[in-house]
Write a protein that holds these residues in place. Structure first.
Motif, PDB file in Angstrom:
ATOM      1  N   ARG A  12       0.836  -1.213   0.000  1.00 20.40           N
ATOM      2  CA  ARG A  12       0.000   0.000   0.000  1.00 20.40           C
ATOM      3  C   ARG A  12       0.867   1.258   0.000  1.00 20.40           C
ATOM      4  NH1 ARG A  12      -3.311  -2.979   3.623  1.00 20.40           N
ATOM      5  NH2 ARG A  12      -2.282  -1.981   5.412  1.00 20.40           N
ATOM      6  N   TRP A  16       0.833   4.186  -2.949  1.00 24.01           N
ATOM      7  CA  TRP A  16       0.598   5.624  -2.736  1.00 24.01           C
ATOM      8  C   TRP A  16       1.721   6.430  -3.381  1.00 24.01           C
ATOM      9  CZ3 TRP A  16      -4.127   6.094  -1.939  1.00 24.01           C
ATOM     10  CH2 TRP A  16      -4.835   5.420  -0.936  1.00 24.01           C
ATOM     11  N   VAL A  52      -4.988   3.523  -6.538  1.00 23.49           N
ATOM     12  CA  VAL A  52      -5.743   4.071  -5.414  1.00 23.49           C
ATOM     13  C   VAL A  52      -6.888   3.138  -5.030  1.00 23.49           C
ATOM     14  CG1 VAL A  52      -7.192   5.999  -4.656  1.00 23.49           C
ATOM     15  CG2 VAL A  52      -5.109   6.435  -5.992  1.00 23.49           C
ATOM     16  N   ASN A  55      -5.647   0.068  -3.239  1.00 22.84           N
ATOM     17  CA  ASN A  55      -5.288   0.387  -1.856  1.00 22.84           C
ATOM     18  C   ASN A  55      -6.521   0.498  -0.967  1.00 22.84           C
ATOM     19  OD1 ASN A  55      -2.550   0.307  -1.950  1.00 22.84           O
ATOM     20  ND2 ASN A  55      -2.220   2.495  -1.725  1.00 22.84           N
TER      21      ASN A  55
END
Length: 289
Positions: A12, A16, A52, A55
């Motif tokens: 994750r 990002w 995104v 995640n």
């Protein structure tokens, strides 16, 4: 290879950063002289959307998926991340000077982290196939010259990364597993040492009986210089009927366990011939504690 929770958290964080990298790359990118970007920059920014969304899914349902569908969850994450990397590289096919092919290393590292050398090499194979198609399409669509040595060089670099990181990840996983085994042994030893003496003796007798030695006799040293006898059939008894004297002389307890159903051989009891006859139908286990 690593624990599911720790791996997901690491992935994750990388996603990002990768999403931010995509947006920054598109904002700062300047095409070579004479070239125009053949797509709107907001289209390129869409490459960050799957990262995104993945995640968000990882935060909401990652632990449950890792528990109930571990293989599907691992392969699914790797597939999405690989598709984003390939898509980003494919967007810049028009620019032969672009070095974005290096982002293909990231899915390879993920494959190594989650599945060791095998995962890294299989990921590399899929990415290499996609990259070759990208080069063929660029030659056909943009009229680029297809340099085979350039393709093999770039794919070869990624392969070396896959092989090295996959091997290292696999070795690290083996060391972690060995450490876990040693930790379990240490915990078990600590628990055993904290048990009451009678419980430890019971466990030893039960284990000897389960191994096929029955009846089993266990002799323990006594502070007075003799030995105390316990039987697996009678429990931790202070005295045994087969022994003429409850406290045996110390030199009479060196015994050899010769196998299930065999007669015990007393090794150091030449001056106590009655001990041999007393134990003629039982194995003797000597375990000074």
């Amino acid at each position: 290879m690593a624990t599911a929770g720790g791996t997901d958290a690491l992935l994750r964080m990388v996603r990002w950063l990768a999403a931010a990298f995509v947006l920054l790359q598109l904002a700062l990118y300047t095409p070579p002289p004479g070239l125009d970007v053949p797509f709107a920059r907001w289209v390129g920014a869409l490459a960050a959307v799957p990262l995104v969304l993945l995640n968000v899914l990882s935060l909401l349902a990652g632990p449950r998926l890792a528990r109930h569908r571990p293989r599907l969850w691992t392969v699914g994450q790797l597939a999405v991340d690989s598709a984003v990397a390939v898509g980003l590289v494919a967007l810049f096919t028009f620019d032969t000077t672009s070095a974005l092919w290096a982002v293909l290393v990231l899915p390879v590292l993920e494959g190594a982290l989650t599945a060791g050398r095998r995962g890294a090499v299989l990921t590399w194979a899929g990415l290499t196939g996609a990259y070759v198609l990208r080069e063929l399409w660029g030659a056909a669509h943009y009229g680029h010259v297809l340099y085979v040595d350039s393709v093999t060089y770039r794919s070869g670099i990624v392969f070396l990364v896959a092989l090295a990181t996959g091997s290292l990840a696999q070795r690290l996983a083996a060391q972690v597993a060995e450490g876990d085994v040693l930790r379990h042994v240490a915990v078990a030893t600590r628990r055993m040492s904290s048990l009451h003496e009678a419980e430890v003796l019971r466990q030893v007798l039960d284990a000897a009986t389960a191994a096929g030695f029955g009846p089993v006799r266990l002799l323990r040293p006594h502070p007075a210089g003799g030995w105390r006898s316990s039987s697996a059939r009678s429990g931790d008894a202070p005295c045994d009927a087969l022994v003429p004297d409850c406290w045996l002389p110390s030199q009479a307890v060196a015994a050899e366990l010769t196998g299930p159903g065999a007669t015990a051989t007393v090794l150091a009891a030449a001056d106590l011939p009655w001990l041999r006859s007393a134990y003629r139908n039982a194995q003797v286990v000597v375990a000074p504690l």
